[in-house]
Design a protein around this motif. Structure first.
Motif, mmCIF file in Angstrom:
data_model
loop_
_atom_site.group_PDB
_atom_site.id
_atom_site.type_symbol
_atom_site.label_atom_id
_atom_site.label_comp_id
_atom_site.label_asym_id
_atom_site.label_seq_id
_atom_site.Cartn_x
_atom_site.Cartn_y
_atom_site.Cartn_z
ATOM 1 N N ASP A 136 38.512 37.762 71.699
ATOM 2 C CA ASP A 136 39.928 37.391 71.592
ATOM 3 C C ASP A 136 40.745 37.904 72.776
ATOM 4 O OD1 ASP A 136 39.752 36.064 69.081
ATOM 5 O OD2 ASP A 136 39.602 38.022 68.098
ATOM 6 N N ASP A 137 40.142 38.749 73.592
ATOM 7 C CA ASP A 137 40.807 39.290 74.774
ATOM 8 C C ASP A 137 40.943 38.176 75.813
ATOM 9 O OD1 ASP A 137 41.476 40.583 77.198
ATOM 10 O OD2 ASP A 137 40.343 42.376 76.668
ATOM 11 N N PRO A 138 42.158 37.876 76.293
ATOM 12 C CA PRO A 138 42.325 36.777 77.259
ATOM 13 C C PRO A 138 41.626 37.023 78.590
ATOM 14 C CG PRO A 138 44.359 38.031 77.018
ATOM 15 C CD PRO A 138 43.447 38.505 75.940
ATOM 16 N N LEU A 139 41.251 38.289 78.882
ATOM 17 C CA LEU A 139 40.541 38.566 80.126
ATOM 18 C C LEU A 139 39.036 38.336 80.011
ATOM 19 C CD1 LEU A 139 42.288 41.830 81.409
ATOM 20 C CD2 LEU A 139 42.678 39.467 82.141
ATOM 21 N N ILE A 140 38.547 38.056 78.816
ATOM 22 C CA ILE A 140 37.108 37.946 78.588
ATOM 23 C C ILE A 140 36.746 36.514 78.253
ATOM 24 C CG2 ILE A 140 35.178 38.698 77.127
ATOM 25 C CD1 ILE A 140 36.678 41.348 76.778
ATOM 26 N N ASP A 141 35.729 35.992 78.948
ATOM 27 C CA ASP A 141 35.220 34.644 78.711
ATOM 28 C C ASP A 141 33.857 34.779 78.033
ATOM 29 O OD1 ASP A 141 34.345 32.055 78.722
ATOM 30 O OD2 ASP A 141 34.598 31.720 80.870
ATOM 31 N N CYS A 142 33.794 34.430 76.764
ATOM 32 C CA CYS A 142 32.555 34.581 75.996
ATOM 33 C C CYS A 142 31.684 33.339 76.037
ATOM 34 C CB CYS A 142 32.888 34.931 74.544
ATOM 35 S SG CYS A 142 33.425 36.649 74.326
ATOM 36 N N ARG A 143 32.083 32.330 76.786
ATOM 37 C CA ARG A 143 31.232 31.143 76.874
ATOM 38 C C ARG A 143 29.904 31.507 77.541
ATOM 39 N NH1 ARG A 143 35.282 27.166 79.909
ATOM 40 N NH2 ARG A 143 35.647 29.166 80.964
ATOM 41 N N GLY A 144 28.829 30.944 77.034
ATOM 42 C CA GLY A 144 27.508 31.227 77.593
ATOM 43 C C GLY A 144 27.054 32.640 77.317
ATOM 44 N N LEU A 145 27.536 33.238 76.204
ATOM 45 C CA LEU A 145 27.241 34.648 75.956
ATOM 46 C C LEU A 145 26.929 34.948 74.498
ATOM 47 C CD1 LEU A 145 27.216 37.623 76.908
ATOM 48 C CD2 LEU A 145 29.690 37.663 76.492
ATOM 49 N N THR A 146 27.787 34.489 73.565
ATOM 50 C CA THR A 146 27.671 34.954 72.183
ATOM 51 C C THR A 146 26.336 34.584 71.540
ATOM 52 O OG1 THR A 146 28.867 32.974 71.455
ATOM 53 C CG2 THR A 146 30.156 35.009 71.777
ATOM 54 N N HIS A 147 25.710 33.493 71.967
ATOM 55 C CA HIS A 147 24.457 33.079 71.322
ATOM 56 C C HIS A 147 23.276 33.987 71.654
ATOM 57 C CE1 HIS A 147 24.306 31.284 75.297
ATOM 58 N NE2 HIS A 147 23.031 30.949 75.138
ATOM 59 N N ILE A 148 23.443 34.921 72.621
ATOM 60 C CA ILE A 148 22.343 35.837 72.944
ATOM 61 C C ILE A 148 22.652 37.277 72.540
ATOM 62 C CG2 ILE A 148 21.448 34.416 74.844
ATOM 63 C CD1 ILE A 148 22.758 36.461 76.771
ATOM 64 N N LEU A 149 23.824 37.523 71.928
ATOM 65 C CA LEU A 149 24.184 38.877 71.513
ATOM 66 C C LEU A 149 23.684 39.123 70.094
ATOM 67 C CD1 LEU A 149 27.851 39.206 72.821
ATOM 68 C CD2 LEU A 149 25.758 39.987 73.905
ATOM 69 N N THR A 150 22.938 40.201 69.903
ATOM 70 C CA THR A 150 22.395 40.488 68.574
ATOM 71 C C THR A 150 23.493 40.736 67.559
ATOM 72 O OG1 THR A 150 22.173 42.837 69.156
ATOM 73 C CG2 THR A 150 20.238 41.459 69.470
ATOM 74 N N SER A 151 24.604 41.333 67.999
ATOM 75 C CA SER A 151 25.685 41.639 67.058
ATOM 76 C C SER A 151 26.441 40.394 66.610
ATOM 77 C CB SER A 151 26.661 42.642 67.667
ATOM 78 O OG SER A 151 27.085 42.217 68.952
ATOM 79 N N ALA A 152 26.181 39.266 67.283
ATOM 80 C CA ALA A 152 26.787 37.999 66.860
ATOM 81 C C ALA A 152 25.924 37.288 65.827
ATOM 82 C CB ALA A 152 27.013 37.084 68.065
ATOM 83 N N HIS A 153 24.750 37.869 65.533
ATOM 84 C CA HIS A 153 23.800 37.250 64.605
ATOM 85 C C HIS A 153 23.386 38.271 63.564
ATOM 86 C CE1 HIS A 153 23.421 33.799 67.307
ATOM 87 N NE2 HIS A 153 23.417 34.674 68.274
ATOM 88 N N PRO A 154 24.287 38.630 62.613
ATOM 89 C CA PRO A 154 23.942 39.632 61.609
ATOM 90 C C PRO A 154 22.793 39.162 60.737
ATOM 91 C CG PRO A 154 25.987 38.500 61.027
ATOM 92 C CD PRO A 154 25.649 38.063 62.419
ATOM 93 N N GLU A 155 21.985 40.139 60.310
ATOM 94 C CA GLU A 155 20.841 39.827 59.453
ATOM 95 C C GLU A 155 21.347 39.325 58.091
ATOM 96 O OE1 GLU A 155 17.764 39.800 60.427
ATOM 97 O OE2 GLU A 155 18.241 40.572 62.417
#
Length: 347
Positions: free
Chosen positions: A328-347
């Protein structure tokens, strides 16, 4: 609202070049080899490189090394190198930093004295010899990639500079090798910005004029590196020293002299007949840091005389910790990123 995401990092440096080692927080990547995992990251998840090399988390002068499972059973772990220019298949300073991080993280237990192990880079296996004294990693020696001269002493007209003479070496990437003195540089800190501007124009001119192809890898992209060479001093029968500066396109002067830049210098000195196997060259940076390259052998590969070499340096751990990725930070672009972060995929 997006979930809070985080990455586990160990920041290190070798010769002044900061390598940010990603030790956790990334999902397993597709690909049967480290090279294939690198290609997936490059093509499908370049957001990780952009996140960690740009504000607010980093700067383009840094590098990032992602630890991944190795595909070769001889390797203890694999690593993928990310820089401002993209994804080099090998880097001496990044290898020295990654090897140190592997020891400091306990992936390879430290033993007093010399110990050896293998890492797997996208270029293949990298043999590591590590010296530990009183629990401190004092030196890392890693194999430099086989290096050769592709083009010797050609010239190009560079707008705003004039005619520039250069050679092209391959040492893990293609390097333009330029005599610093001929361009009026003595390779001191106060020249850093002018060195970057000068190298930018030279690389732009070379990329516009032609490309270069590796004898087995084929097209590996436009020339991304330039190495400014100072005069060579002979300090003893088998030991040489030279001031040096490595540029990475676009716009970065490396803090260290770089391992691949040092390997490129060894290839040029062999081509010119000024060194023999067993000789060593210390390259010294604008910040008075250095790496030592050793010319260990030579072999013929097709039309090229290929130099085998090692690079020795020391890495220091700067910090260990997590970073919080807030999409949600306007300085951060999460495109091309969230699908490889483990914390974005909780068990």
């Amino acid at each position: 609202m997006h979930p809070e995401l985080n990455l586990q990092l160990m920041d290190t440096h070798a010769g002044g070049d900061v390598s940010r080692i990603v030790t956790g927080g990334i999902c397993p990547l597709p690909g049967a080899t480290v090279r294939a995992q690198m290609e997936y990251l490059r093509d499908e998840a370049d957001g990780l490189r952009k996140l960690l090399l740009n504000e607010p988390y980093g700067i383009p002068e840094m590098s990032v090394d992602l630890l991944v499972p190795p595909s070769n059973p001889e390797a203890v772990i694999g690593y993928i190198i990310m820089e401002v220019m993209g994804y080099p298949i090998y880097s001496g300073s990044n290898t020295i930093c990654t090897a140190t991080a592997v020891l400091e993280a306990g992936i390879v237990p430290k033993r007093e004295g010399w110990q050896s192990f293998m890492l797997e880079a996208p270029a293949g296996l990298a043999k590591i010899d590590a010296l530990v004294r009183d629990g401190v990693v004092e030196a890392i020696t890693c194999g430099g990639l086989p290096s050769y001269i592709d083009t010797y002493q050609t010239s190009i007209h560079v707008p705003a500079i004039g005619d520039v003479t250069f050679s092209i070496a391959y040492s893990g990437g293609f390097y333009a090798l330029v005599d610093a003195t001929s361009l009026g540089f003595s390779l001191n800190m106060d020249e850093e910005r002018r060195l970057s501007e000068c190298a930018y124009h030279i690389i732009e001119a070379i990329q516009t004029e032609r490309g270069f192809s590796h004898y087995t890898l084929g097209d590996v992209g436009p020339v991304p590196f330039l190495h400014f060479m100072g005069p060579v001093e002979q300090l003893s029968d088998h030991f040489y020293r030279s001031r040096s500066a490595t540029y990475v396109h676009p716009g970065v002067i490396c803090r260290s002299t770089t391992g691949t830049g040092t390997s490129a210098r060894l290839a040029l000195m062999n081509y010119e007949g000024t060194i023999s196997p067993g000789d060593r060259l210390e390259t010294v940076s604008l910040r008075e840091t250095g790496f030592i390259g050793e010319f260990t052998g030579v072999r013929q590969e097709g039309p090229h005389e290929v130099v085998e070499n090692t690079i020795t340096g020391k890495s220091y751990v700067l910090s260990r910790g997590d970073i919080i990725v807030n999409c949600d930070d306007p300085l951060i672009d999460c495109r091309g990123l969230t699908h490889i972060l483990t914390s974005a995929h909780p068990e």
